[in-house]
Design a protein around this motif. Sequence first.
Motif, PDB file in Angstrom:
ATOM      1  N   VAL A  41       0.863  -1.182   0.000  1.00 18.00           N
ATOM      2  CA  VAL A  41       0.000   0.000   0.000  1.00 18.00           C
ATOM      3  C   VAL A  41       0.897   1.230   0.000  1.00 18.00           C
ATOM      4  O   VAL A  41       1.787   1.353   0.842  1.00 18.00           O
ATOM      5  N   GLN A  43       0.772   5.499  -0.117  1.00 21.25           N
ATOM      6  CA  GLN A  43      -0.064   6.698  -0.005  1.00 21.25           C
ATOM      7  C   GLN A  43       0.346   7.683  -1.081  1.00 21.25           C
ATOM      8  O   GLN A  43       1.520   8.022  -1.225  1.00 21.25           O
ATOM      9  N   THR A  57      -7.607   5.979   9.609  1.00 19.46           N
ATOM     10  CA  THR A  57      -7.439   4.748   8.835  1.00 19.46           C
ATOM     11  C   THR A  57      -6.066   4.694   8.202  1.00 19.46           C
ATOM     12  O   THR A  57      -5.424   3.646   8.178  1.00 19.46           O
ATOM     13  N   LEU A  61      -3.117   1.912   8.853  1.00 19.62           N
ATOM     14  CA  LEU A  61      -2.392   1.184   7.812  1.00 19.62           C
ATOM     15  C   LEU A  61      -0.887   1.406   7.900  1.00 19.62           C
ATOM     16  O   LEU A  61      -0.126   0.779   7.164  1.00 19.62           O
ATOM     17  N   ARG A  70       3.871   0.542   2.651  1.00 18.23           N
ATOM     18  CA  ARG A  70       3.830  -0.479   3.687  1.00 18.23           C
ATOM     19  C   ARG A  70       3.430  -1.795   3.023  1.00 18.23           C
ATOM     20  O   ARG A  70       2.582  -1.816   2.138  1.00 18.23           O
ATOM     21  N   LEU A  72       1.604  -5.214   3.873  1.00 12.69           N
ATOM     22  CA  LEU A  72       0.696  -5.726   4.899  1.00 12.69           C
ATOM     23  C   LEU A  72       0.128  -7.074   4.472  1.00 12.69           C
ATOM     24  O   LEU A  72       0.092  -7.393   3.279  1.00 12.69           O
ATOM     25  N   ASP A  74      -2.712  -9.647   3.548  1.00 10.37           N
ATOM     26  CA  ASP A  74      -3.970  -9.475   2.829  1.00 10.37           C
ATOM     27  C   ASP A  74      -5.087 -10.155   3.620  1.00 10.37           C
ATOM     28  O   ASP A  74      -5.402 -11.312   3.407  1.00 10.37           O
ATOM     29  N   VAL A  78      -7.704  -5.560   6.697  1.00  6.78           N
ATOM     30  CA  VAL A  78      -6.869  -4.635   5.929  1.00  6.78           C
ATOM     31  C   VAL A  78      -7.583  -4.223   4.647  1.00  6.78           C
ATOM     32  O   VAL A  78      -7.543  -3.051   4.253  1.00  6.78           O
ATOM     33  N   ARG A  79      -8.269  -5.165   4.008  1.00  5.46           N
ATOM     34  CA  ARG A  79      -9.007  -4.839   2.787  1.00  5.46           C
ATOM     35  C   ARG A  79     -10.101  -3.797   3.058  1.00  5.46           C
ATOM     36  O   ARG A  79     -10.354  -2.919   2.241  1.00  5.46           O
ATOM     37  N   MET A  81      -9.976  -1.485   5.390  1.00  8.82           N
ATOM     38  CA  MET A  81      -9.301  -0.198   5.584  1.00  8.82           C
ATOM     39  C   MET A  81      -8.866   0.383   4.242  1.00  8.82           C
ATOM     40  O   MET A  81      -8.968   1.593   4.012  1.00  8.82           O
ATOM     41  N   ILE A  82      -8.366  -0.476   3.364  1.00  9.64           N
ATOM     42  CA  ILE A  82      -7.954  -0.030   2.033  1.00  9.64           C
ATOM     43  C   ILE A  82      -9.150   0.534   1.277  1.00  9.64           C
ATOM     44  O   ILE A  82      -9.055   1.573   0.624  1.00  9.64           O
ATOM     45  N   VAL A  91      -2.623   0.382  -4.478  1.00 10.19           N
ATOM     46  CA  VAL A  91      -2.470  -0.958  -3.940  1.00 10.19           C
ATOM     47  C   VAL A  91      -1.858  -1.865  -4.995  1.00 10.19           C
ATOM     48  O   VAL A  91      -2.293  -1.862  -6.150  1.00 10.19           O
TER      49      VAL A  91
END
Length: 94
Positions: A41, A43, A57, A61, A70, A72, A74, A78-79, A81-82, A91
């Motif tokens: 992920v 930003q 959020t 993450l 980052r 992370l 799967d 987490v999905r 939050m994504i 992503v």
Amino acid sequence: MSEAAKKEAKPKAARPAAKTVEKKTEAKKPAAAAAGGMVKVTQLIGSIARKWDQEATLKGLGLGKRHRSRVLKDTPEVRGMIYKVRHLIKVEKA
């Protein structure tokens, strides 16, 4: 039937149903999470002028500044939050 026979009959009838439920839940696991999948992920857009929950959020993450990445696991958590901040991040599979 005696009371002892009734007690023995009920658990035997309930056991096969419990086993079938376990098999169904194991079959529904996503392939990526079961295989230990990872997701990267990054930003792209800052969190200034965003709602407080979107900023939280991003922090959850492990992000906080632009162009930070980052890797992370799967997982469904987490999905989720994504999905919430999908317009701020990029992503990729890791």
